[in-house]
Design an enzyme around this catalytic site. Structure first.
Site, mmCIF file in Angstrom:
data_model
loop_
_atom_site.group_PDB
_atom_site.id
_atom_site.type_symbol
_atom_site.label_atom_id
_atom_site.label_comp_id
_atom_site.label_asym_id
_atom_site.label_seq_id
_atom_site.Cartn_x
_atom_site.Cartn_y
_atom_site.Cartn_z
ATOM 1 N N ASP A 441 0.828 -1.204 0.000
ATOM 2 C CA ASP A 441 0.000 0.000 0.000
ATOM 3 C C ASP A 441 0.865 1.257 0.000
ATOM 4 O OD1 ASP A 441 -2.325 1.515 0.132
ATOM 5 O OD2 ASP A 441 -3.195 0.320 1.756
ATOM 6 N N ASP A 505 -10.828 1.870 -3.092
ATOM 7 C CA ASP A 505 -11.282 1.592 -1.733
ATOM 8 C C ASP A 505 -12.802 1.587 -1.653
ATOM 9 O OD1 ASP A 505 -8.884 1.134 -0.568
ATOM 10 O OD2 ASP A 505 -8.717 3.046 0.460
HETATM 11 C C1 GLA Z 1 -5.750 1.661 2.341
HETATM 12 C C2 GLA Z 1 -6.109 0.554 1.387
HETATM 13 C C3 GLA Z 1 -7.172 -0.316 1.978
HETATM 14 C C4 GLA Z 1 -6.679 -0.878 3.292
HETATM 15 C C5 GLA Z 1 -6.253 0.241 4.215
HETATM 16 C C6 GLA Z 1 -5.577 -0.290 5.448
HETATM 17 O O1 GLA Z 1 -6.805 2.547 2.487
HETATM 18 O O2 GLA Z 1 -6.496 1.069 0.155
HETATM 19 O O3 GLA Z 1 -7.528 -1.341 1.103
HETATM 20 O O4 GLA Z 1 -5.608 -1.749 3.039
HETATM 21 O O5 GLA Z 1 -5.345 1.132 3.586
HETATM 22 O O6 GLA Z 1 -5.184 0.727 6.294
#
Ligand code: GLA
Length: 707
Positions: A441, A505
């Site tokens: 990420d 997300d």
């Molecule tokens: C980001 C990612 C999510 C998740 C969160 C975890 O927002 O896009 O999918 O992994 O971080 O903190």
């Protein structure tokens, strides 16, 4: 004389280049069946009155010194001098469909190496290398690739977006000056996806000539479509350099990122199909040649609340539903109880996992699933042991206040100490545990990325590639997912190092329909992470049926993102059903040819995938809002074999009702839905298939099997 006009050819597309004295692309369009160098002479231009007394070529480097007056391909200087080079060809080498051109400006002390490769799929890859031939540094402000396009390419399409709303298409008609996409966010970004499509007026999914380009780069960038005052047009693309960040010293070469370009006379479908074929043949390398496994990601199920016993229960439920890869998301490392702390401290949280991670991994493996884990290596929380020990590792310009994003700062991974620390910690994680998969990420943008008093955004992106490359060579069996707060780092350069993208997300099926369609222009379904989320979407608080969520996730790499333990029986049955349907069709979805269908009603999205041998096709029609018309237009089932006949099967039809059963929109279903039908491929493509009237926020799945 050396051959002056050279051609790169493929079945779909050709490129013709005038190589002397200056290199200039004079044609990029459909394959020519009868080209000779003599033909090219027909394009020798007149010289217009009231302008310069000579012809001005739009060369590969688009130098101002030719009288271009538009955006040049190169800007920079040597201490204020040598700032307007003109490159003259000195060497040309063609090997098959690869062309290397070297040109120089001895006065400015610069050499340009241009590489062009035309793939059999019709995708052109092009990049430039700029070499400094003199003793002192040459300061690079801009270095771009320029591609001339036809004068009738008047419409421009691009994507805007933001967090939880990636890949939103928009269009303009460009008659004068420029359309520019500029990204200064330090990652590929949700906002400015590095791609442009231009084409004939009103080009559509299936109609018109389209030229599409994508810059393979995960940092700052600029893309431009420009109309010169003489009516000629070009596309330009480059990595964007912050003031002072890029200089080349004596003998050094700076390469542009690769620009990927695809032309089609079959509208956007043709363009996308070429890109998909190209990626499958050249860029996407799965660790093993195996079906893309059904995921369960724990994030929206349990967030930071990690209890090994409960996670093991989730794994059991997941396995029972048909999940094949179980991924523990954020929250496993030391002190990570919320997003205010702990990034950088890549040690197991022993309070949450007193017996270590291994029992969980063994349990997951024992259930027959792969195991994956989440990391965000480029970041550091101010509240972390790492930051307390090494505040000097932060990516920052000295003495400026640091803006936080998601309560976090960025690590300067160009620092060997920081890089080595991450490499050591990640090697511990991946080397000491039986891990098959990493979700990588990157949750915030770069503001004033620097070291000392100098900007280093470009170097940071390159260090990210280096870190990932090193991990690949150490752990070649591990697959990686590129995530950046959802779809903030999706591009071809990172795709050469990963195996899946987290598209967004937002798991809201309605939003996902648009996001995923947008992503499909440049990426095939097998690399697009698409999850069934909770009934109440955590991003939007909208509520969708399991059927709409399941069908929407089907046309990507499917997963679940929820807690299967607390889900009710009907939900669980839905998860199982769509995981099974996905497994039945994933071979077709992940290797077939994708068709987006032009529908007259903008509230309807239709698309399909046809297997390479045209034996099977899977079509989905999604109704986003209340239809504009009281009847749906017939579905043109594109991509079938015109000579063959197909059995039509209704594979999934959530909640379709006729008036008898409630106040719905139909009195009677289309005949094929109640009586089996076998229809010719040609007829289905030309005349189409009647569709039921669909309720808003629902979809229907139709299968076609050659008989
Ligand atoms: C980001 C990612 C999510 C998740 C969160 C975890 O927002 O896009 O999918 O992994 O971080 O903190």
């Amino acid at each position: 004389m050396e051959a002056r006009y050279l051609r790169l050819e493929s079945a779909a597309t050709d490129i013709v280049i005038n190589t002397h004295p200056f290199a200039e692309i004079i044609y990029w369009g459909p394959h020519l069946h009868h080209f000779t160098a003599e033909d090219a002479q027909s394009l020798i231009r007149p010289v217009a009155n009231g302008r310069l007394d000579v012809d001005s070529p739009v060369t590969l480097m688009a130098e101002c010194g030719h009288g271009l007056f538009g955006s040049p391909g190169l800007e920079g200087h040597r201490n204020g001098e040598d700032g307007s080079p003109i490159f003259t060809t000195v060497e040309v080498a063609q090997e098959g469909q690869t062309l290397t051109l070297i040109s120089e400006d001895r006065l400015a002390g610069l050499r340009l190496t241009s590489e062009l490769r035309l793939d059999a799929c019709g995708v052109l890859q092009i990049r430039h290398g700029l070499t400094n031939l003199a003793a002192s540094d040459w300061q690079v402000n801009r270095l771009a690739v320029t591609l001339p396009i036809a004068e009738y390419a008047r419409d421009v399409m691009a994507f805007h977006g933001r967090w939880i709303r990636e890949f939103q298409p928009h269009r303009v008609t460009l008659e004068h000056d420029s359309f520019v996409i500029e990204n200064r966010r330090g990652r590929t970004s949700h906002e400015h996806f590095p791609a442009l499509m231009t084409g004939s007026r009103n080009f559509s999914e299936s109609q018109g000539s389209v030229w599409g380009v994508h810059l393979g780069w995960s940092g700052n960038h600029r893309l431009r479509a420009e109309v010169k005052t003489d009516g000629r047009r070009y596309i330009q693309a480059e990595a964007l350099y912050l003031p002072g960040e890029m200089a080349i010293s004596a003998g050094e070469t700076l390469w542009t990122p690769w620009l990927y370009a695809s032309h089609s006379t079959q509208g956007l479908n043709g363009m996308s199909q070429q890109f998909h074929r190209f990626l499958r043949a050249n860029v996407i390398h799965f660790v093993q040649d195996k079906p893309r496994p059904v995921h369960l990601n724990t994030w929206e199920g349990i967030y930071f609340n990690h209890q090994p016993a409960y996670i093991m229960k989730m794994a059991e439920e997941a396995a029972a539903l048909g999940v094949e890869r179980f991924i523990i998301d954020d929250g496993w490392f030391k002190g990570r109880n919320d997003d205010f702390a702990a990034l950088g401290d890549w040690y197991l949280d022993e309070k949450k996992y007193p017996d270590g991670l291994r029992p969980v991994i063994e349990h997951v493996k024992g259930l027959g699933m792969e195991f994956g884990i989440w990391v965000e290596p480029e970041m550091v929380s101010p509240n972390s042991d790492l930051y307390r020990a090494h505040p000097e590792w932060v990516l920052a310009l000295d003495d400026y206040p640091q803006l936080l994003g998601r309560h976090q700062l960025v690590l300067n991974i160009t620092l060997p100490e920081a890089f080595d620390y991450l490499l050591e910690r990640l090697s511990w994680l991946l080397g000491e545990h039986d891990i098959d998969y990493v979700k990588w990420d990157m949750n915030r943008e770069l503001v004033q990325p620097g070291h000392g008093r100098r900007a280093i955004a470009d170097a940071q992106t390159r260090a990210f590639y280096r870190l990932l490359d090193t991990l690949h060579s150490r752990f070649p069996h591990i697959e990686f997912e590129s995530c950046s707060a959802g779809g903030g780092r999706i591009d071809y350069e990172v795709l050469s190092r990963c195996h899946r993208f987290w598209a967004s997300d937002s798991n809201d099926a309605l939003e996902r329909n648009v996001i995923q369609r947008g992503m499909s222009y440049f990426f095939p379904p097998e690399v697009m992470g698409a999850h069934i989320g909770n009934r109440y979407c955590h991003a939007t608080y909208r509520q969708h049926s399991i059927e709409f969520r399941g069908l929407t996730a089907l046309f990507g790499h499917l997963g679940l993102e929820l807690d299967p333990v607390s889900a009710d029986a009907r939900e669980r049955e839905g998860y199982r059903h769509y995981a099974t349907l996905y497994k039945q069709w994933r071979q077709v979805i992940h290797s077939g040819t994708q068709w987006r269908i032009d529908m007259p009603d903008s509230t309807t999205l239709a698309q399909g995938i046809v297997s390479q041998d045209q034996r099977q096709a899977l079509y989905i029609v999604s109704q986003l809002a209340m239809p504009d018309y009281s009847l749906m237009a017939p579905l043109r089932v594109l991509g079938l074999d015109a000579q063959a006949r197909y059995r039509i099967t209704l594979l999934d039809h959530p909640n379709i009702r006729i008036t008898d059963e409630g106040g719905h929109t139909m009195r009677q279903l289309p005949a094929w839905m109640t009586t089996p039908q076998i229809v010719s491929g040609e007829w289905l493509m030309q005349a189409g298939l009647s569709l039921p009237v669909l309720d808003p926020e629902s979809a229907i799945l139709i299968g076609f099997e050659r008989v």
